[in-house]
Motif scaffolding. Structure first.
Motif, PDB file in Angstrom:
ATOM      1  N   LEU B 319      22.728   2.263 -16.958  1.00 48.58           N
ATOM      2  CA  LEU B 319      21.517   1.490 -16.703  1.00 48.58           C
ATOM      3  C   LEU B 319      20.474   2.458 -16.139  1.00 48.58           C
ATOM      4  CD1 LEU B 319      21.507  -1.850 -14.673  1.00 48.58           C
ATOM      5  CD2 LEU B 319      19.559  -0.333 -14.871  1.00 48.58           C
ATOM      6  N   VAL B 320      19.457   2.723 -16.926  1.00 51.36           N
ATOM      7  CA  VAL B 320      18.427   3.671 -16.490  1.00 51.36           C
ATOM      8  C   VAL B 320      17.337   2.887 -15.763  1.00 51.36           C
ATOM      9  CG1 VAL B 320      16.741   5.391 -17.234  1.00 51.36           C
ATOM     10  CG2 VAL B 320      18.954   5.202 -18.402  1.00 51.36           C
ATOM     11  N   ALA B 321      17.146   3.210 -14.487  1.00 49.93           N
ATOM     12  CA  ALA B 321      16.259   2.414 -13.638  1.00 49.93           C
ATOM     13  C   ALA B 321      14.853   2.295 -14.226  1.00 49.93           C
ATOM     14  CB  ALA B 321      16.204   3.010 -12.236  1.00 49.93           C
ATOM     15  N   GLY B 322      14.328   3.410 -14.736  1.00 39.43           N
ATOM     16  CA  GLY B 322      12.967   3.400 -15.269  1.00 39.43           C
ATOM     17  C   GLY B 322      12.847   2.465 -16.470  1.00 39.43           C
ATOM     18  N   GLU B 323      13.843   2.540 -17.358  1.00 38.33           N
ATOM     19  CA  GLU B 323      13.827   1.713 -18.559  1.00 38.33           C
ATOM     20  C   GLU B 323      13.973   0.228 -18.184  1.00 38.33           C
ATOM     21  OE1 GLU B 323      13.099   2.158 -21.576  1.00 38.33           O
ATOM     22  OE2 GLU B 323      13.946   0.372 -22.542  1.00 38.33           O
ATOM     23  N   TYR B 324      14.850  -0.026 -17.227  1.00 37.90           N
ATOM     24  CA  TYR B 324      15.061  -1.394 -16.737  1.00 37.90           C
ATOM     25  C   TYR B 324      13.744  -1.951 -16.183  1.00 37.90           C
ATOM     26  CZ  TYR B 324      17.110  -5.276 -14.052  1.00 37.90           C
ATOM     27  OH  TYR B 324      17.408  -6.512 -13.539  1.00 37.90           O
ATOM     28  N   ALA B 325      13.076  -1.135 -15.365  1.00 42.48           N
ATOM     29  CA  ALA B 325      11.815  -1.559 -14.746  1.00 42.48           C
ATOM     30  C   ALA B 325      10.768  -1.845 -15.825  1.00 42.48           C
ATOM     31  CB  ALA B 325      11.321  -0.497 -13.774  1.00 42.48           C
ATOM     32  N   GLY B 329      10.399  -5.431 -15.327  1.00 38.12           N
ATOM     33  CA  GLY B 329       9.371  -5.427 -14.294  1.00 38.12           C
ATOM     34  C   GLY B 329       9.901  -5.444 -12.877  1.00 38.12           C
ATOM     35  N   SER B 330      11.138  -4.992 -12.662  1.00 36.96           N
ATOM     36  CA  SER B 330      11.617  -4.951 -11.283  1.00 36.96           C
ATOM     37  C   SER B 330      12.561  -3.762 -11.113  1.00 36.96           C
ATOM     38  CB  SER B 330      12.337  -6.243 -10.911  1.00 36.96           C
ATOM     39  OG  SER B 330      13.490  -6.367 -11.716  1.00 36.96           O
ATOM     40  N   ASP B 331      12.774  -3.424  -9.853  1.00 37.52           N
ATOM     41  CA  ASP B 331      13.650  -2.297  -9.547  1.00 37.52           C
ATOM     42  C   ASP B 331      15.106  -2.770  -9.559  1.00 37.52           C
ATOM     43  OD1 ASP B 331      15.005  -0.175  -8.546  1.00 37.52           O
ATOM     44  OD2 ASP B 331      13.977  -0.131  -6.589  1.00 37.52           O
ATOM     45  N   PRO B 332      15.944  -2.237 -10.454  1.00 37.73           N
ATOM     46  CA  PRO B 332      17.329  -2.723 -10.531  1.00 37.73           C
ATOM     47  C   PRO B 332      18.120  -2.491  -9.251  1.00 37.73           C
ATOM     48  CG  PRO B 332      17.089  -0.692 -11.794  1.00 37.73           C
ATOM     49  CD  PRO B 332      15.705  -1.101 -11.375  1.00 37.73           C
ATOM     50  N   HIS B 333      17.698  -1.515  -8.441  1.00 37.88           N
ATOM     51  CA  HIS B 333      18.455  -1.234  -7.219  1.00 37.88           C
ATOM     52  C   HIS B 333      18.484  -2.426  -6.276  1.00 37.88           C
ATOM     53  CE1 HIS B 333      17.660   2.893  -8.665  1.00 37.88           C
ATOM     54  NE2 HIS B 333      18.881   3.089  -8.204  1.00 37.88           N
TER      55      HIS B 333
END
Lengths: 606, 376
Positions: B319-325, B329-333
């Motif tokens: 899961l790439v955080a940037g791609e997820y965001a 539109g949110s930070d997966p962390h």
């Protein structure tokens, strides 16, 4: 005092037998032969009205029915048949039913002979001063040996059997002889119709329209609708609504029940707890001086936690237990909660059979999926600072340093077995911490063993072990025989370092190591592999005495996520998640309810 | 810029059914029947092309079944339907599955000429005993012949499928298979763990074979990753390994929630925010029933998010955080740090600022982890 003409035409009797010797079939035939019911109306074993009774071939509750018998001389007799539960768990109820009678048919299987419950029930009947009419049943079977069984009855029980009826209840052969014997040999009831009322309660049940229906035998006096009656043990009073007799298909109202009669009373009673079996009903306005002897409040002997497998059904379980208690004053329960099992009830039972019956009825009649903990007995502990306390839940057992002395309930057990199995059964009793009392040859091939055994050993799979070591031939009966001091220790289990409250057992010191190992192994087999290694430890106090490890899960089923069928993959994960919801969470370890069941059902073979 | 689209074409025919396989396929069909089916698929390609005016097709995948049971003429029809109705990118990846011994040198040359540029050969094992226990109809030498024929036909991108956990397989025999395979220097290897599916002959109690133990299969899987890494194949998904630049672009679409359309009986699609599948029945499909109504699911935002995490975690990039965001539109962390925590502590998941990914040991238990982490 002379018996009245009415009394002279009444016979009150019950049928006693070892399980499967044909008691209920004979009852059916008697109903049929007296045209009380027609053949067409006979469901197999009419008196055993619960499905469970018919299926298991046992009588759980007492029943009563009136038969009208026209003797060969043309005289019409009223025969009141009081059917009794035949199991040791219900010995007290049996003894009360017998006290309502003047005689008993002792049914003995022509192929099996006298068995432990034949003997136990015969002794109960002799204690109650009953006239015993032996009946040899199942003479149609090829293995029937009427002469041998006749001798056994005379030798072992000590009652004449030279000319006792030899019948086949199944085929309906010899039933007339039995009826003639009832009239000839069993004395009619006595009792003074003008004396103050004294009725013996031998059963009761709750009916949503009538309230409690009380089955009674009138010993003295008479009772009519409108009379004010009093329960002598509680001194509670009620006004009689109806009295009457029991017909096979229902109650039939009468104007009056008088000394010698068997019948029912309704009095807008709401709670079966107010109509304890063995209690005496008298007139509130003109009470008798003394209650009938022998009344006692029966106390549960065996306890277990009952939990719904699905925690959300706790309220359903409560309602179901409350409904069962309406008809079963000996069932006790109170809420209990366990970290491992959730919310449930601590239930007390008369014995193991009683417990099984309640469990089965809860599951069947109320469609509940249950987790029942291992049954335990009531221990008594002399504590250093709290005095003597009773413990019905192993979790409450004090720690070793608090205990001055511990006591456990003991029973006196009689086992009747073909002689070839004596060695194996003595070994079994020895293993179960039994103390030998007596052994006698009933005849050259059969032996009666008497042992004092801790009740906790009996509730732990003793009956199955007995059967398996005697190829099913040995029979068992036992009675409570007080408490004895014992070296008892509390055995706890830790899963992944956390103590599990549902897995606490009270074990005799000599057996604690083997028990700890067996339970730990069983847990290992039944705890699913987690993503990490799970240690299972058995502990006495702070000491770890056995240990097993559930290895970590290495691999899931890795389906090919391929061809673009994502929905299927997602469903698989959903199913896995759903499965986890059923599990009980113990710290970070997830366990299915079945894992507990496997431990609670641990048996001699494990 | 036009949107990208993958096209999957399912060929549900086999010489004989393998006892472990539960993909939709039919054995023992006549040539005419297969040709009729190909014509029906060409029809579906024409009909659905109206939905794809805004798309460029950058991957095509012929899967099965056994696609190489189609005649070259049938393949020709399908390519005609593709090129005549879709905007096919000049550098599109066009894959075809191929079972050894179902395609000779001439046939493979024909496929290459028609435009197939990637061949995925179902080797399964390079041990004849294991092939037999899987009920495969080919031998190891059939596989070698097909492989060399494919190279001779000009295929510069060849993948081989192998299986882990075959009845009778040992770590040693698996390593031997891997060694012989890597000596051939294919561009890509897929390694699947054998799964016993309900409703297959292996799934019936009587037909259930003696399988290697769970722990042994886990070791085999980890050994496979290690061996292939040492031979120049990097792992890019739970079961897939490639030389750099040769990842299967079509399959990556599945694991990225990109759009694809499936043609032919039982083929699955993800398109326009919906998932749907063609009916798994030759008869229904050939009558022109292209969507099995029961399969149709409109994906909610929550579905999209769950599926994205479920699928992207199959990739080694995770899961790439940037791609997820970018997608949600949110930070997966915020959502996942706590949920992944226990699995990080167990060494199954790696988490850092860039996102989350499974370790090799974690991939083996990815179902357990994901079923606990996802909102299902």
């Amino acid at each position: 005092m002379d018996k009245t003409a009415r009394q002279k035409r009444i016979r009150n009797f019950s049928i006693i037998a070892h399980i499967d010797h044909g008691k209920s079939t004979l009852a059916d035939r008697l109903l049929e032969a007296t045209s009380t019911v027609s053949k067409r109306e006979i469901k197999e074993q009419l008196l055993d009205s619960m499905d469970l009774e018919r299926e298991r071939g046992i009588t759980i509750k007492a029943h009563a029915v009136r038969l009208n018998y026209t003797a060969p001389d043309g005289e019409v007799y009223t025969l009141n048949l009081i059917d009794t539960p035949g199991h040791v768990d219900f010995n007290y109820e049996v003894s009360r039913s017998l006290n309502a009678c003047e005689g008993a048919l002792l049914v003995v299987d022509a192929t099996q002979g006298v068995e432990a419950q034949t003997l136990a029930n015969a002794y109960l009947a002799i204690d109650a001063n009953l006239e015993i009419v032996p009946v040899i049943n199942k003479i149609d079977l090829p293995a029937a040996d009427i002469e041998r069984v006749r001798n056994e009855i005379e030798e072992i029980i000590g009652i004449p059997a030279a000319d006792c009826p030899a019948i086949s209840a199944k085929l309906g052969a010899g039933i007339d002889q039995v009826l003639e014997r009832i009239v000839r040999d069993i004395p009619p009831p006595g009792g003074d119709e003008d004396a103050p009322l004294r009725c013996l309660i031998f059963d009761s049940y709750y009916d949503s329209y009538l309230g409690v229906v009380v089955y009674v035998r009138v010993m003295d006096g008479c009772v009519r609708p409108g009379d004010r009656i009093m329960m002598m043990s509680s001194r509670k009073t009620f006004e009689v609504v109806d009295v009457g007799i029991m017909e096979p298909f229902g109650l039939e109202k009468r104007d009056c029940l008088a000394a010698g009669d068997v019948g029912y009373i309704t009095a807008s009673i709401k709670n079966v707890g107010d109509t304890r079996v063995g209690d005496t009903i008298t007139s509130a306005d003109r009470p008798c001086a003394e209650p009938l002897p022998g009344f006692k409040k029966v106390n549960p002997m065996v306890f277990a936690g009952i939990y719904p497998a699905d925690g959300a059904r706790y309220e359903d379980l409560r309602e179901a237990l409350e409904k069962l208690r309406l008809n079963d004053a000996s069932l006790v329960f109170e809420p209990e909660s366990s970290v491992a099992l959730g919310s449930g009830f601590r239930c007390g039972f008369l014995g193991l059979l009683h417990m099984e019956i309640i469990e089965e009825r809860l599951e069947r009649e109320f469609n509940l999926d249950l987790i029942t903990t291992a049954p335990s007995v009531i221990y008594e502990v002399e504590c250093k600072n709290r005095g003597r306390i009773k413990i019905d839940n192993p979790t409450d057992f004090p720690s070793a340093d608090e205990i001055e002395k511990a006591y456990e309930p003991i029973v006196k057990a009689g086992i009747i077995t073909p002689s070839e199995y004596v060695g194996g059964l003595m070994e079994l009793c020895q293993e179960r911490r039994g103390v030998f009392i007596d052994m006698k040859y009933l005849d050259p091939t059969r032996v009666e063993l008497v042992y004092r055994l801790p009740l906790s050993e009996i509730v732990f799979d003793f009956f199955d072990a007995l059967k398996s070591r005697s190829r099913g031939y040995a029979s068992l009966d036992y009675e409570f025989d007080g408490y004895a001091e014992s070296n008892l220790v509390k055995l706890d289990f830790l899963i992944n370092g956390e103590q599990v409250d549902a897995l606490t057992f009270i074990v005799h010191e000599d057996k604690v190591y083997s028990m700890a190992r067996r339970i730990a192994e069983k847990l290992k087999e039944n705890i699913p592999r987690q993503l990490f290694e799970v240690p299972i430890q058995a502990a006495v106090g702070r000491r770890i005495i056995a240990r097993e490890t559930v290895k970590a899960l290495r691999k899931d089923v890795l389906a090919k996520c391929y061809g673009g069928d994502i929905t299927r993959k997602k469903k698989l994960l959903e199913k896995q998640k759903e499965g986890k919801k059923r599990m009980r969470q113990l710290g970070s370890v997830q366990i299915e309810p079945e894992a507990f069941m496997a431990v609670f059902r641990l048996n001699d073979e494990d | 810029m036009k949107k990208k689209l993958g096209i999957y074409i399912h060929i549900p025919f086999c010489r004989s059914r393998c006892p472990y396989c539960d993909f939709y396929s039919n054995a023992g069909c006549q040539k005419e029947e297969i040709s009729r089916y190909a014509a029906a698929v060409a029809g579906q390609l024409r009909v659905w092309s109206r939905m794809c005016r805004e798309h460029t097709v950058d991957t095509v995948y012929f899967g099965g079944g056994t696609p190489t049971l189609l005649s070259l003429r049938d393949f020709g029809l399908l390519f005609e339907a593709l090129h005549g109705n879709y905007d096919i990118a000049p550098d599109a990846e066009v894959s075809c599955e191929c079972n050894p011994a179902t395609a000779d040198a001439g046939y493979l040359r024909g496929l290459r000429t028609l435009g197939v540029n990637r061949l995925s050969i179902g080797a399964q094992s390079l041990d004849d005993g294991e092939l037999l226990s899987l009920g495969r109809i080919h031998t190891v030498s059939d596989f070698f012949r097909t492989y060399h024929d494919a190279r001779d036909a000009g295929f510069g991108n060849i993948s081989a499928d192998i299986m882990i956990g075959i009845p009778g397989q040992s770590t040693k025999s698996l390593l031997n298979t891997l060694k012989r395979l890597s000596d051939l220097e294919p561009e890509h290897v897929s390694a699947y763990c054998l799964k016993i599916e309900e409703g297959t002959p292996f799934g019936k109690t009587a037909g259930r074979p003696e399988l290697p133990g769970e722990d042994e299969v886990a070791e085999m899987y980890l050994g496979t990753i290690e061996f292939l890494a040492g031979s120049g194949f990097y792992q890019y998904e739970i079961s897939n390994f490639a030389r750099p630049g040769y990842e299967c672009r079509h399959n990556i679409k599945y694991w990225s929630c990109d759009e694809y359309l499936g043609f032919g009986a039982s083929a699955h699609s993800c398109f326009g925010g919906e998932r749907f599948a063609c009916p798994a029945s030759l008869e229904r499909f050939c009558r022109g029933e292209y969507v099995d109504k029961a399969s149709r699911i409109k994906l909610t935002d929550a579905d999209l998010e769950t599926e994205y995490v479920m699928l992207t975690m199959r990739r080694t990039t995770g899961l790439v955080a940037g791609e997820y965001a970018r997608r949600f539109g949110s930070d997966p962390h915020k959502k996942y740090d706590a949920r992944f925590r226990e699995f990080m502590d167990l060494g199954l998941v790696i988490a850092d600022d860039s996102g989350y990914r499974f370790t090799p040991r974690g991939m083996l238990v990815s179902n357990s982890v994901l079923s606990s982490v996802l909102d299902l």
